[in-house]
Design a protein around this motif. Structure first.
Motif, PDB file in Angstrom:
ATOM      1  N   VAL A  58      76.575 123.928 -70.818  1.00  0.00           N
ATOM      2  CA  VAL A  58      76.569 123.079 -69.633  1.00  0.00           C
ATOM      3  C   VAL A  58      76.767 121.622 -70.044  1.00  0.00           C
ATOM      4  O   VAL A  58      76.170 121.165 -71.021  1.00  0.00           O
ATOM      5  CB  VAL A  58      75.229 123.213 -68.870  1.00  0.00           C
ATOM      6  N   ARG A  59      77.589 120.917 -69.281  1.00  0.00           N
ATOM      7  CA  ARG A  59      77.735 119.462 -69.449  1.00  0.00           C
ATOM      8  C   ARG A  59      77.084 118.833 -68.231  1.00  0.00           C
ATOM      9  O   ARG A  59      77.459 119.109 -67.093  1.00  0.00           O
ATOM     10  CB  ARG A  59      79.204 119.066 -69.517  1.00  0.00           C
ATOM     11  N   ILE A  60      76.101 117.973 -68.478  1.00  0.00           N
ATOM     12  CA  ILE A  60      75.386 117.286 -67.404  1.00  0.00           C
ATOM     13  C   ILE A  60      75.827 115.836 -67.435  1.00  0.00           C
ATOM     14  O   ILE A  60      75.835 115.200 -68.496  1.00  0.00           O
ATOM     15  CB  ILE A  60      73.864 117.390 -67.612  1.00  0.00           C
ATOM     16  N   GLU A  61      76.187 115.295 -66.279  1.00  0.00           N
ATOM     17  CA  GLU A  61      76.674 113.932 -66.219  1.00  0.00           C
ATOM     18  C   GLU A  61      76.020 113.210 -65.054  1.00  0.00           C
ATOM     19  O   GLU A  61      75.862 113.765 -63.973  1.00  0.00           O
ATOM     20  CB  GLU A  61      78.194 113.936 -66.043  1.00  0.00           C
ATOM     21  N   GLY A  62      75.587 111.970 -65.277  1.00  0.00           N
ATOM     22  CA  GLY A  62      74.972 111.170 -64.232  1.00  0.00           C
ATOM     23  C   GLY A  62      74.323 109.937 -64.823  1.00  0.00           C
ATOM     24  O   GLY A  62      74.559 109.590 -65.977  1.00  0.00           O
ATOM     25  N   LEU A  63      73.499 109.287 -64.017  1.00  0.00           N
ATOM     26  CA  LEU A  63      72.726 108.151 -64.520  1.00  0.00           C
ATOM     27  C   LEU A  63      71.718 108.668 -65.549  1.00  0.00           C
ATOM     28  O   LEU A  63      71.245 109.809 -65.442  1.00  0.00           O
ATOM     29  CB  LEU A  63      72.013 107.456 -63.376  1.00  0.00           C
ATOM     30  N   PRO A  64      71.382 107.869 -66.564  1.00  0.00           N
ATOM     31  CA  PRO A  64      70.493 108.354 -67.629  1.00  0.00           C
ATOM     32  C   PRO A  64      69.191 108.978 -67.118  1.00  0.00           C
ATOM     33  O   PRO A  64      68.776 110.049 -67.591  1.00  0.00           O
ATOM     34  CB  PRO A  64      70.220 107.098 -68.455  1.00  0.00           C
ATOM     35  N   GLU A  65      68.552 108.353 -66.134  1.00  0.00           N
ATOM     36  CA  GLU A  65      67.287 108.893 -65.610  1.00  0.00           C
ATOM     37  C   GLU A  65      67.502 110.245 -64.923  1.00  0.00           C
ATOM     38  O   GLU A  65      66.690 111.154 -65.049  1.00  0.00           O
ATOM     39  CB  GLU A  65      66.648 107.929 -64.608  1.00  0.00           C
ATOM     40  N   GLU A  66      68.607 110.359 -64.193  1.00  0.00           N
ATOM     41  CA  GLU A  66      68.905 111.611 -63.488  1.00  0.00           C
ATOM     42  C   GLU A  66      69.218 112.741 -64.468  1.00  0.00           C
ATOM     43  O   GLU A  66      68.784 113.868 -64.270  1.00  0.00           O
ATOM     44  CB  GLU A  66      70.093 111.412 -62.540  1.00  0.00           C
ATOM     45  N   VAL A  67      69.948 112.410 -65.519  1.00  0.00           N
ATOM     46  CA  VAL A  67      70.298 113.421 -66.521  1.00  0.00           C
ATOM     47  C   VAL A  67      69.032 113.946 -67.187  1.00  0.00           C
ATOM     48  O   VAL A  67      68.854 115.157 -67.357  1.00  0.00           O
ATOM     49  CB  VAL A  67      71.291 112.842 -67.560  1.00  0.00           C
ATOM     50  N   GLU A  68      68.127 113.052 -67.564  1.00  0.00           N
ATOM     51  CA  GLU A  68      66.886 113.486 -68.209  1.00  0.00           C
ATOM     52  C   GLU A  68      66.048 114.339 -67.268  1.00  0.00           C
ATOM     53  O   GLU A  68      65.507 115.372 -67.659  1.00  0.00           O
ATOM     54  CB  GLU A  68      66.089 112.282 -68.708  1.00  0.00           C
ATOM     55  N   LYS A  69      65.930 113.913 -66.028  1.00  0.00           N
ATOM     56  CA  LYS A  69      65.147 114.665 -65.047  1.00  0.00           C
ATOM     57  C   LYS A  69      65.759 116.040 -64.804  1.00  0.00           C
ATOM     58  O   LYS A  69      65.059 117.055 -64.787  1.00  0.00           O
ATOM     59  CB  LYS A  69      65.056 113.881 -63.735  1.00  0.00           C
ATOM     60  N   PHE A  70      67.070 116.094 -64.643  1.00  0.00           N
ATOM     61  CA  PHE A  70      67.746 117.363 -64.390  1.00  0.00           C
ATOM     62  C   PHE A  70      67.639 118.297 -65.595  1.00  0.00           C
ATOM     63  O   PHE A  70      67.491 119.502 -65.438  1.00  0.00           O
ATOM     64  CB  PHE A  70      69.219 117.120 -64.048  1.00  0.00           C
ATOM     65  N   SER A 120      72.028 118.115 -76.715  1.00  0.00           N
ATOM     66  CA  SER A 120      72.548 116.921 -77.377  1.00  0.00           C
ATOM     67  C   SER A 120      71.806 115.681 -76.899  1.00  0.00           C
ATOM     68  O   SER A 120      71.041 115.716 -75.943  1.00  0.00           O
ATOM     69  CB  SER A 120      74.044 116.760 -77.089  1.00  0.00           C
ATOM     70  N   GLU A 121      72.093 114.588 -77.572  1.00  0.00           N
ATOM     71  CA  GLU A 121      71.638 113.281 -77.111  1.00  0.00           C
ATOM     72  C   GLU A 121      72.506 112.874 -75.924  1.00  0.00           C
ATOM     73  O   GLU A 121      73.517 113.517 -75.644  1.00  0.00           O
ATOM     74  CB  GLU A 121      71.790 112.248 -78.234  1.00  0.00           C
ATOM     75  N   ASN A 122      72.134 111.813 -75.239  1.00  0.00           N
ATOM     76  CA  ASN A 122      72.986 111.268 -74.186  1.00  0.00           C
ATOM     77  C   ASN A 122      74.144 110.511 -74.820  1.00  0.00           C
ATOM     78  O   ASN A 122      73.945 109.744 -75.765  1.00  0.00           O
ATOM     79  CB  ASN A 122      72.204 110.313 -73.289  1.00  0.00           C
ATOM     80  N   TYR A 123      75.349 110.745 -74.307  1.00  0.00           N
ATOM     81  CA  TYR A 123      76.535 110.029 -74.741  1.00  0.00           C
ATOM     82  C   TYR A 123      77.000 109.141 -73.599  1.00  0.00           C
ATOM     83  O   TYR A 123      77.183 109.631 -72.482  1.00  0.00           O
ATOM     84  CB  TYR A 123      77.667 110.998 -75.104  1.00  0.00           C
ATOM     85  N   PRO A 124      77.217 107.852 -73.840  1.00  0.00           N
ATOM     86  CA  PRO A 124      77.679 106.973 -72.760  1.00  0.00           C
ATOM     87  C   PRO A 124      79.128 107.272 -72.403  1.00  0.00           C
ATOM     88  O   PRO A 124      79.942 107.559 -73.271  1.00  0.00           O
ATOM     89  CB  PRO A 124      77.546 105.571 -73.351  1.00  0.00           C
ATOM     90  N   ASN A 125      79.436 107.228 -71.122  1.00  0.00           N
ATOM     91  CA  ASN A 125      80.815 107.340 -70.667  1.00  0.00           C
ATOM     92  C   ASN A 125      81.455 105.960 -70.770  1.00  0.00           C
ATOM     93  O   ASN A 125      80.817 104.945 -70.484  1.00  0.00           O
ATOM     94  CB  ASN A 125      80.882 107.840 -69.227  1.00  0.00           C
ATOM     95  N   LYS A 126      82.709 105.906 -71.150  1.00  0.00           N
ATOM     96  CA  LYS A 126      83.408 104.631 -71.302  1.00  0.00           C
ATOM     97  C   LYS A 126      83.518 103.915 -69.958  1.00  0.00           C
ATOM     98  O   LYS A 126      83.814 104.542 -68.945  1.00  0.00           O
ATOM     99  CB  LYS A 126      84.805 104.854 -71.872  1.00  0.00           C
ATOM    100  N   LYS A 127      83.251 102.637 -69.973  1.00  0.00           N
ATOM    101  CA  LYS A 127      83.396 101.774 -68.802  1.00  0.00           C
ATOM    102  C   LYS A 127      82.629 102.302 -67.591  1.00  0.00           C
ATOM    103  O   LYS A 127      83.106 102.277 -66.465  1.00  0.00           O
ATOM    104  CB  LYS A 127      84.872 101.597 -68.450  1.00  0.00           C
ATOM    105  N   SER A 128      81.420 102.830 -67.823  1.00  0.00           N
ATOM    106  CA  SER A 128      80.641 103.433 -66.743  1.00  0.00           C
ATOM    107  C   SER A 128      79.156 103.328 -67.047  1.00  0.00           C
ATOM    108  O   SER A 128      78.752 103.216 -68.200  1.00  0.00           O
ATOM    109  CB  SER A 128      81.035 104.909 -66.600  1.00  0.00           C
TER     110      SER A 128
END
Length: 58
Positions: A4-16, A31-39
């Protein structure tokens, strides 16, 4: 196993990410959180064992 790939705001990703664990699914890899480019959004990859698969292996 489900990948599964989870994408969203950091707080939402952790909660989900915590919800499947509460529902009794087993995390095989997270995995760790990976930042999306320019987002402001991040992404996280998880491998989850389904409940049915966990029961078959016991």
């Amino acid at each position: 196993m489900v990948k599964v790939r989870i994408e969203g705001l950091p707080e939402e990703v952790e909660k989900f990410t915590e919800q499947p664990k509460k529902d009794g699914y087993e995390f095989l890899q997270k995995s760790e959180n990976y930042p999306n480019k320019k987002s402001v959004y991040v992404r996280k990859y998880v491998d989850i064992r389904l409940k049915e698969q966990s029961n078959l292996n016991t």
